[in-house]
Scaffold this active site. Structure first.
Site, short mmCIF file in Angstrom:
data_model
loop_
_atom_site.label_atom_id
_atom_site.label_comp_id
_atom_site.label_asym_id
_atom_site.label_seq_id
_atom_site.Cartn_x
_atom_site.Cartn_y
_atom_site.Cartn_z
CD GLU A 1 54.25 -16.46 -0.95
OE1 GLU A 1 54.22 -17.12 -2.01
OE2 GLU A 1 53.33 -16.44 -0.11
CB SER B 1 69.68 -9.06 -6.46
OG SER B 1 68.41 -8.47 -6.44
CG HIS C 1 63.07 -6.82 -7.28
ND1 HIS C 1 64.28 -7.23 -7.80
CD2 HIS C 1 63.21 -6.86 -5.94
CE1 HIS C 1 65.11 -7.48 -6.81
NE2 HIS C 1 64.49 -7.28 -5.67
#
Ligand code: PAF
Length: 282
Positions: free
Chosen positions: A150, A188, A37
């Site tokens: 991606e 995550s 991120h």
């Protein structure tokens, strides 16, 4: 950095910035932020006057209630990382704020055949939920550019289709996958892995990389089977699907000459944790 929880406050902020001629970059996230991120954030900060990062675990894109309930949430730490990364606004709404009429699908987006294969097949309704929240975020943030990783290769194709069918004026910027030193794609969901599962998970990328080499002298089907067997040979890993597809249409290819751009997209269960990854073949 300011933290905004209310839609009305966000709209006021965006109207002011747009009236002042400032460009806006949006990084939509579901929080539990990691270096993947942050690489999107870094690029957005370089390319825009203002950067809004949304942190919202979107219930309408989860087809499995357990997955939604266990999705990692680390809001305070996320805001700390975003402030350090030079973000202008962290938009952290609650479910009622985003869905005042209830978190349900309200309309069918035209997402093309790209939404029907792979994740679309195994997670019914998932992409409609993604389109619903992303289109709402576009409406609220009015970004010039929006950044997506991606790792979710199919998601980018589906969002591009949504932007086209809805006539939204925004540049979709795909950003490369970030990996841990052992090759595991950052996600995550990696936070949900036990230490034993975390140790075996890099076998997914290893098999994909070996597959690219193998593909130079083997057919698509042989390469497919080799990768699936290599992944499943690891105790605790179970491939849900591997599709070798035309990277533009996301439809399966049968031979390597069929398209100049070919991608392999894989989903693997590591215990109960569903991990996805992909690699370029051609
Ligand atoms: O990729 C994600 O994290 C989510 O699908 C997104 C784009 C933030 C929408 O909830």
């Amino acid at each position: 950095m300011i933290i905004i929880n209310k839609v009305s406050e966000l709209e006021t902020y965006v109207a002011r910035e747009r009236n002042n001629g400032r460009s806006i970059g949006l990084v939509p996230t579901m929080g539990a932020l990691h270096a993947g991120h942050l690489s999107l954030v870094e690029r957005a900060v370089k390319e825009n006057d203002d950067v809004i990062v949304s942190v919202f675990v979107n219930p309408t894109q989860f087809n499995n209630p357990d997955d939604l309930a266990t999705y990692p949430r680390t809001e305070e730490e996320d805001c700390r990382l975003l402030a350090k990364g030079g973000v202008s606004v962290a938009f952290v709404p609650d479910v009622n704020e985003m869905y005042p009429k209830g978190a349900v699908h309200e309309k069918d987006f035209e997402l093309g055949t790209a939404a029907e294969v792979m994740e679309g097949k195994f997670r019914p309704g998932h992409f409609q939920g993604v389109a619903q929240i992303v289109s709402r975020l576009f409406e609220l943030c009015r970004p010039n550019r929006a950044y997506f990783g991606e790792k979710d290769f199919q998601q980018i194709a589906v969002i591009k289709n949504m932007v086209e069918s809805e006539g939204i004026d925004v540049d979709i910027i795909p950003c490369p996958i970030k990996r841990a030193d052992d090759g595991l794609a950052l996600s995550s969901r990696n936070a949900l892995l036990t230490p034993e599962q975390r140790a075996v998970a890099p076998a997914i990328y290893k098999a994909l990389k070996e597959g690219v080499e193998y593909s130079k002298s083997h057919t698509v089907k042989e390469t497919h089977d080799m990768i699936v067997n290599a992944v499943n040979a690891n105790a605790g890993l179970e491939t849900e699907y591997l599709e070798i597809v035309d990277a533009r249409t996301l439809l399966p290819v049968e031979n390597w000459e069929e398209s100049p751009e070919i991608q392999g997209c894989i989903t693997v269960y590591c215990g109960k944790v569903r991990l996805i990854d992909n690699i370029k073949f051609r």
